[in-house]
Design a protein around this motif. Structure first.
Motif: not given
Lengths: 296, 395
Positions: A183-200
């Motif tokens: 949790x500590x490391x997560x809170x220290x960071x900005x979070x970005x989740x990259x999903x599988x891209x859309x078709x386009x």
């Protein structure tokens, strides 16, 4: 829209990284707020690529720390170059320097083997991009150590004193989620989740990375991969697999997808025997057209 | 606006970036909303959130959403909750007649969750014993499988047979923990972690005091073995099949595990589980384990284990017993054999699926006899329970 975010998006696209607002915004904030960016997502969606493109775009150096099980502080931070120190002692034996002088020269930066983290801290000039890749593969002890480094970017080396970063590096951490990060490391960071891209988005990626592919084929390839990701497979293919396959089709001079071609080349995007059988069955039932048509 | 942490937040912010006071209080309110909905937001994060707004285009709602989300959310699972709170918070702020945000709607896309609601209800078709299923006619059970409870908290009795991937993932995690425990001892290795000064100097004596060879040392890896004993008697019916599936996954990721099944007699099933698909493994087990789903004689079965396979257990072994403790045998037998096991093993862990029930107390005769000799009793009714077990699987 903030001009800086638009610029980052443009710059990343120029580096042939097809991005979207979410990614561009997070990258911008990582730079603006000076916080590390934690990037999570499925394998093969371009997590590591973000750091590379970022370094390229800012013409900054990329310092990479690949994490693995059992990675420890010495391997990540610094080590003294013992053989060289010994050699130095030998050479200095005859000189008239005092003991204190000899000692001082022995423990100077010249004898320090800088591992990635120290290299990032002592880096001069443009702040480097520090990529801590697959942080989930390191052990929890290392994560705690990392947390300490990321909070103040300084290290104390007993023989040398405290080294502090003049310019804070831009830090990108990636994780494949094989283990839950603290949790500590997560809170220290900005979070970005990259999903599988859309078709386009995926289609744009295919077009820009594999220009040799015909428009029709690029659409079919992308659509098939998109359909596969909706199926229950043991190992879902990432964008990297799409590109591999597209490149293979170009190399084979394929101009139309049919069952035979797909069967012969599905090793490019399926990496599990059970998944082979699944797709084989789908093809046998004549579902290729459905799989390669663009889903809405 | 008089709460101490709120004023703190806003003061820090004003020195730093330049968002106006009303924005700061809006952010503080927003963070409070998130906390109320159960998300953890630290004061440091609210400060960052306010700083963020000093950097972005406040007229662009999508941009505000994305940047606040990057700062305040730290795992994908919270995205939906965040978007929901954001939507209602900003609706409250928007002047009447403002355009409805389209970006909002389209981006609340559920990530592909292979195990979520869509999973079919308990399928017992593939199970070994047809016709004995407890929950096939129980509508309550079926509904449980499809409601919105998170996978981890779901009781095993509501699992579908195809959740194998999740078991594999968990097994891999546990295997890794077990395989990589480093001991405090150092051993000489060629490319060790650190220099062994004493040995280096010692070696230099052979070369007349000149150091020619550097001796390096690494920490040795502590090898832990796991012995699992799974109760497959009738009372465990609902759970044992899933626990076996978990053991199957573990057996195929971790080399040093021996698995046994017992009801009234003991069967070693290590080889039946290894290297085959779970369904095939079950078929093999059906032939091997004679008294499947019968009564339980825990004490006698464990006695048999100690007598025939006792060599497997030493101080580096963790013994994992999975049973509800319903024993028809003599409690004295169980008590004696548990004492023996705990004397030999590094650790004895008892997984009791019934422990998941809120009104549980270990008052079956068997449980009372065994408890004094158990290092840890833990629930074993859900994936979440097995996950927290992982923390204890270390010597």
């Amino acid at each position: 829209m903030n001009e800086d975010i638009r610029r980052i998006q443009d710059v990343m696209e120029r580096e042939a990284y097809i991005t979207d607002r979410q990614i561009a915004t997070s990258v911008f904030l990582a730079i603006a707020l000076g916080k590390p960016l934690l990037v999570e997502g499925h394998p093969g969606v371009g997590k590591t690529e973000i750091a590379k493109v970022l370094a390229g775009a800012q013409s900054a150096d990329l310092i990479r720390l690949q994490c693995y099980e059992g990675l420890d502080a010495a391997t990540a931070l610094y080590e003294w170059n013992y053989p060289r120190q010994l050699l130095h002692i030998k050479l200095e034996e005859q000189s008239g320097a005092s003991l204190a002088q000899k000692e001082a020269s022995l423990f100077s930066e010249a004898f320090l083997l800088k591992r990635p983290l120290l290299a990032a801290i002592t880096h001069k000039g443009t702040p480097p991009v520090l990529l801590i890749d697959e942080v989930d593969r390191s052990d929890e002890e290392f994560e705690a150590f990392l947390l300490e480094i990321l909070s103040d970017f300084q290290v104390t080396i007993p023989e040398l004193g405290t080294l502090k970063a003049e310019t804070r590096p831009v830090v990108v951490l990636t994780s494949n989620r094989t283990r839950e990060l603290s949790e500590a490391l997560r809170r220290r960071c900005l979070y970005l989740w990259i999903d599988y891209p859309s078709f386009e988005k995926e289609l744009r990626i295919v077009r820009s990375k594999v220009p040799g592919l015909s428009e029709q084929l690029a659409r079919e390839v992308t659509a098939l991969l998109q359909s596969l990701r909706r199926m229950r497979l043991a190992k879902l293919p990432g964008v990297a697999e799409t590109l591999d396959w597209a490149a293979a089709l170009v190399a084979l001079h394929v101009d139309k997808l049919d069952e035979t071609v797909v069967r012969e080349t599905m090793g490019c995007f399926l990496k599990d025997d059970a998944d082979f059988k699944v797709l084989d069955r789908e093809l046998g039932e004549g579902h290729l057209a459905a799989l390669t048509s663009v889903a809405i | 606006m008089t709460a101490p942490d709120e004023t703190n937040d806003s003061q820090t912010v004003r020195n730093d970036a330049a968002p106006g006071h009303d924005i700061v209080s809006a952010v503080v309110r927003f963070c409070r909303d998130l906390r109320q909905r159960g998300m953890r937001v630290t004061p440091a994060e609210s400060v960052d959130a306010a700083r963020t707004l000093g950097h972005v285009d406040l007229g662009d709602r999508e941009e505000v959403r994305l940047s606040l989300r990057a700062v305040l959310v730290s795992r994908r699972e919270d995205f939906d909750l965040f978007d929901e709170v954001f939507a209602s918070a900003w609706r409250a702020h928007e002047p009447a007649g403002a355009p409805i945000d389209r970006g909002m709607r389209t981006t609340i896309r559920r990530p592909p969750a292979p195990l979520a609601g869509a999973a079919p209800p308990v399928s017992l078709q593939g199970w070994m014993k047809a016709g004995t299923s407890v929950d096939e006619n129980d509508p309550l059970q079926l509904r449980r499988a499809s409601d919105r409870e998170s996978l981890g908290e779901r009781d095993f009795s509501a699992y579908s047979a195809s959740d194998a991937a999740e078991f594999r993932r968990l097994a891999r995690q546990i295997a890794r923990r077990l395989a990589l425990r480093k001991s405090r001892r150092w051993r000489v290795t060629r490319r060790g972690e650190r220099l062994d000064l004493r040995r280096t100097v010692q070696a230099s004596r052979r070369t007349g005091g000149d150091i020619v060879q550097l001796v390096r040392a690494s920490r040795t890896i502590r090898r832990t073995r796991l012995v699992a004993l799974c109760d497959v008697s009738g009372s465990m019916e609902l759970y044992s099949r899933f626990l076996l599936q978990f053991l199957h996954a573990l057996q195929n990721t971790f080399a040093r595990i021996e698995t046994f099944a017992f009801a009234t007699r003991l069967s070693r099933i290590t080889s039946q589980l290894r290297g085959v698909e779970y369904r095939d493994a079950l078929r093999g087990l059906g032939r091997e384990v004679r008294d499947w789903s019968g009564g339980t004689r825990i004490g006698a079965s464990l006695r048999e284990f100690v007598e025939t396979h006792g060599d497997l257990v030493d101080r580096r072994t963790i013994v994992l017993i999975m049973s509800d403790g319903w024993d028809v045998g003599e409690p004295e037998v169980l008590s004696a054999v548990m004492r023996e096991l705990s004397r030999r093993a590094g650790r004895v862990i008892w997984l009791n699926p019934l422990m998941g029930a809120p009104d549980f107390s270990p008052d079956t005769r068997g449980m009372r006899a065994a408890l004094p000799h158990v290092d840890l009793m833990a629930p074993g009714h859900s994936l979440e329970a097995l996950r927290s077990l992982a923390r204890h699987l270390a010597l």
